[in-house]
Design an enzyme around this catalytic site. Structure first.
Site, PDB file in Angstrom:
ATOM      1  N   LYS A  98       0.844  -1.215   0.000  1.00  0.00           N
ATOM      2  CA  LYS A  98       0.000   0.000   0.000  1.00  0.00           C
ATOM      3  C   LYS A  98       0.875   1.260   0.000  1.00  0.00           C
ATOM      4  CE  LYS A  98      -2.025  -1.172   3.899  1.00  0.00           C
ATOM      5  NZ  LYS A  98      -1.323  -2.449   4.185  1.00  0.00           N
TER       6      LYS A  98
ATOM      7  N   ARG B  78      -9.775   0.772   8.539  1.00  0.00           N
ATOM      8  CA  ARG B  78      -9.265  -0.547   8.875  1.00  0.00           C
ATOM      9  C   ARG B  78     -10.239  -1.354   9.715  1.00  0.00           C
ATOM     10  NH1 ARG B  78      -3.337   0.263   8.721  1.00  0.00           N
ATOM     11  NH2 ARG B  78      -2.331  -1.552   9.597  1.00  0.00           N
TER      12      ARG B  78
ATOM     13  N   ARG C 224      11.697  -5.580   4.904  1.00  0.00           N
ATOM     14  CA  ARG C 224      11.474  -4.148   4.647  1.00  0.00           C
ATOM     15  C   ARG C 224      12.515  -3.265   5.353  1.00  0.00           C
ATOM     16  NH1 ARG C 224       5.716  -1.657   5.518  1.00  0.00           N
ATOM     17  NH2 ARG C 224       5.933  -2.684   7.553  1.00  0.00           N
TER      18      ARG C 224
ATOM     19  N   ARG D 219      11.379  -1.157  10.864  1.00  0.00           N
ATOM     20  CA  ARG D 219      10.265  -0.796  11.750  1.00  0.00           C
ATOM     21  C   ARG D 219      10.187  -1.767  12.909  1.00  0.00           C
ATOM     22  NH1 ARG D 219       4.914   0.422   8.302  1.00  0.00           N
ATOM     23  NH2 ARG D 219       4.003  -0.965   9.853  1.00  0.00           N
TER      24      ARG D 219
ATOM     25  N   ARG E 110      -0.335  -8.683  13.540  1.00  0.00           N
ATOM     26  CA  ARG E 110      -0.891  -7.702  12.589  1.00  0.00           C
ATOM     27  C   ARG E 110      -1.733  -8.403  11.531  1.00  0.00           C
ATOM     28  NH1 ARG E 110       4.445  -5.169  10.695  1.00  0.00           N
ATOM     29  NH2 ARG E 110       3.174  -4.043   9.188  1.00  0.00           N
TER      30      ARG E 110
HETATM   31  P1  AP5 Z   1       4.875  -1.589   1.875  1.00  0.00           P
HETATM   32  O1  AP5 Z   1       4.546  -0.796   0.664  1.00  0.00           O
HETATM   33  O2  AP5 Z   1       5.610  -0.923   2.997  1.00  0.00           O
HETATM   34  O3  AP5 Z   1       3.561  -2.359   2.400  1.00  0.00           O
HETATM   35  P2  AP5 Z   1       2.301  -1.806   3.170  1.00  0.00           P
HETATM   36  O4  AP5 Z   1       1.093  -2.497   2.603  1.00  0.00           O
HETATM   37  O5  AP5 Z   1       2.286  -0.313   3.210  1.00  0.00           O
HETATM   38  O6  AP5 Z   1       2.598  -2.433   4.591  1.00  0.00           O
HETATM   39  P3  AP5 Z   1       2.554  -1.804   6.050  1.00  0.00           P
HETATM   40  O7  AP5 Z   1       3.287  -2.786   6.927  1.00  0.00           O
HETATM   41  O8  AP5 Z   1       3.037  -0.400   6.097  1.00  0.00           O
HETATM   42  O9  AP5 Z   1       1.072  -1.856   6.353  1.00  0.00           O
HETATM   43  P4  AP5 Z   1       0.442  -1.921   7.696  1.00  0.00           P
HETATM   44  O10 AP5 Z   1      -0.951  -1.748   7.265  1.00  0.00           O
HETATM   45  O11 AP5 Z   1       0.671  -3.104   8.549  1.00  0.00           O
HETATM   46  O12 AP5 Z   1       1.176  -0.770   8.554  1.00  0.00           O
HETATM   47  P5  AP5 Z   1       0.707   0.669   9.001  1.00  0.00           P
HETATM   48  O13 AP5 Z   1       1.888   1.518   9.068  1.00  0.00           O
HETATM   49  O14 AP5 Z   1      -0.481   1.116   8.230  1.00  0.00           O
HETATM   50  O15 AP5 Z   1       5.721  -2.877   1.383  1.00  0.00           O
HETATM   51  C1  AP5 Z   1       6.195  -3.829   2.324  1.00  0.00           C
HETATM   52  C2  AP5 Z   1       7.521  -4.441   1.788  1.00  0.00           C
HETATM   53  O16 AP5 Z   1       7.256  -5.170   0.589  1.00  0.00           O
HETATM   54  C3  AP5 Z   1       8.567  -3.376   1.409  1.00  0.00           C
HETATM   55  O17 AP5 Z   1       9.836  -3.869   1.743  1.00  0.00           O
HETATM   56  C4  AP5 Z   1       8.420  -3.240  -0.111  1.00  0.00           C
HETATM   57  O18 AP5 Z   1       9.634  -2.860  -0.704  1.00  0.00           O
HETATM   58  C5  AP5 Z   1       7.987  -4.650  -0.522  1.00  0.00           C
HETATM   59  N1  AP5 Z   1       7.084  -4.664  -1.666  1.00  0.00           N
HETATM   60  C6  AP5 Z   1       6.010  -3.846  -1.884  1.00  0.00           C
HETATM   61  N2  AP5 Z   1       5.387  -4.193  -3.031  1.00  0.00           N
HETATM   62  C7  AP5 Z   1       6.073  -5.254  -3.537  1.00  0.00           C
HETATM   63  C8  AP5 Z   1       5.921  -6.066  -4.715  1.00  0.00           C
HETATM   64  N3  AP5 Z   1       4.923  -5.864  -5.583  1.00  0.00           N
HETATM   65  N4  AP5 Z   1       6.809  -7.067  -4.920  1.00  0.00           N
HETATM   66  C9  AP5 Z   1       7.823  -7.296  -4.045  1.00  0.00           C
HETATM   67  N5  AP5 Z   1       8.036  -6.549  -2.914  1.00  0.00           N
HETATM   68  C10 AP5 Z   1       7.159  -5.556  -2.673  1.00  0.00           C
HETATM   69  O19 AP5 Z   1       0.165   0.381  10.492  1.00  0.00           O
HETATM   70  C11 AP5 Z   1       1.033   0.126  11.566  1.00  0.00           C
HETATM   71  C12 AP5 Z   1       0.237   0.059  12.861  1.00  0.00           C
HETATM   72  O20 AP5 Z   1      -0.404   1.330  13.110  1.00  0.00           O
HETATM   73  C13 AP5 Z   1      -0.923  -0.961  12.885  1.00  0.00           C
HETATM   74  O21 AP5 Z   1      -0.482  -2.254  13.223  1.00  0.00           O
HETATM   75  C14 AP5 Z   1      -1.847  -0.328  13.950  1.00  0.00           C
HETATM   76  O22 AP5 Z   1      -1.382  -0.596  15.244  1.00  0.00           O
HETATM   77  C15 AP5 Z   1      -1.705   1.174  13.683  1.00  0.00           C
HETATM   78  N6  AP5 Z   1      -2.704   1.684  12.738  1.00  0.00           N
HETATM   79  C16 AP5 Z   1      -2.452   2.278  11.534  1.00  0.00           C
HETATM   80  N7  AP5 Z   1      -3.591   2.639  10.936  1.00  0.00           N
HETATM   81  C17 AP5 Z   1      -4.599   2.249  11.772  1.00  0.00           C
HETATM   82  C18 AP5 Z   1      -6.016   2.327  11.699  1.00  0.00           C
HETATM   83  N8  AP5 Z   1      -6.633   2.848  10.613  1.00  0.00           N
HETATM   84  N9  AP5 Z   1      -6.734   1.836  12.728  1.00  0.00           N
HETATM   85  C19 AP5 Z   1      -6.137   1.311  13.818  1.00  0.00           C
HETATM   86  N10 AP5 Z   1      -4.802   1.199  13.953  1.00  0.00           N
HETATM   87  C20 AP5 Z   1      -4.031   1.666  12.925  1.00  0.00           C
END
Ligand code: AP5
Length: 232
Positions: free
Chosen positions: A20, A95, A141, A174, A185
């Protein structure tokens, strides 16, 4: 960068590690609209030690979702900023089913009433990737703390190990990218976030994208799908 058109709201859904953030950055570049990552916003609150950050810190470290009620003011405040006028990309929000309902109501009542922003319904994209692949992606990552560029030690390594290609900063891991936290997660995703995709699917507003393809091919599909739907 095409700043001549409005995209309206774009919502990216998908499991942790689906890509994402990676795709949101490319959409932001293409259309000149901001990426709004609730994870990044929350991590900034944790880093600066705000009251929200103090409440969210341990929850995030365990890989659980931060309670809905803690997020709404933060998200509403960000969406009202001037740079969201032509559109914005929500990465990591909504989410839960409650957040999805809140977002629809917010867009309808807050944005649709008094500005051009409301002329487009949100475009909702689900990036689909399997469990083992997200596990591999998240353990590899690496992120640049200065420019936010995302790398992967196995799949998209930087030119020099551990160093950002763009600005030379030391890449960071991270602290929720540990295997035990990743599993939590993913569990939270299955239980609380999958119903969000179903909510938009029922409304006929969900676009599925195969996120298991290489990054450039995913971008091609994401940008192609957006191009067909950006109407204003
Ligand atoms: P990346 O693009 O970083 O993936 P992502 O989907 O953004 O993953 P996140 O881990 O950031 O999502 P998340 O939803 O768990 O975390 P968030 O920060 O929102 O890619 C990941 C890896 O894969 C990278 O190394 C990249 O290079 C590689 N990659 C990407 N595409 C690829 C491809 N096509 N092929 C190969 N490799 C690829 O949330 C963190 C925490 O915050 C949550 O756990 C929660 O506690 C809190 N939080 C955030 N938002 C909310 C909410 N709305 N409600 C409640 N709690 C929340």
């Amino acid at each position: 960068m095409d700043t001549s058109r409005s995209t309206g709201p774009i919502v990216l859904l998908g499991p942790p590690g689906a890509g994402k953030g990676t795709q949101a950055k490319r959409i932001a570049e293409q259309y000149g609209i901001p990426q709004i990552s609730t994870g990044d916003l929350l991590r900034e609150h944790v880093r600066t030690g705000t009251s929200l950050g103090l409440q969210a810190k341990d929850i995030m470290a365990r890989g659980e979702l931060v309670p809905d009620g803690l997020l709404y003011d933060m998200v509403a405040g960000r969406l009202r900023e001037a740079d969201c006028g032509r559109g914005f990309i929500l990465d990591g929000f909504p989410r839960t089913a409650a957040q999805a309902g809140w977002l629809d109501a917010f867009l309808e009542h807050q944005l649709f009433d008094n500005s051009k922003r409301g002329k487009c319904l949100p475009i909702v994209m689900q990036i689909d990737v399997g469990y083992n692949e997200v596990l591999r992606r998240l353990t590899g990552r690496r992120t640049c703390p200065t420019c936010g560029r995302i790398y992967n030690a196995y799949l998209q390594p930087p030119r020099v190990e551990g160093v950002c290609d763009l600005d030379g900063s030391k890449l960071v891991i991270r602290n929720d990218d540990r295997e035990d936290v990743i599993r939590e997660r993913l569990r939270a995703y299955e239980e609380q976030t999958r119903p969000v995709a179903e909510y938009f699917e029922r409304k006929g507003r969900l676009i599925h994208v195969d996120g298991s393809l290489p990054v450039d091919q995913v971008s091609e599909r994401v940008l192609g799908d957006l191009e067909r739907r950006v109407i204003c």
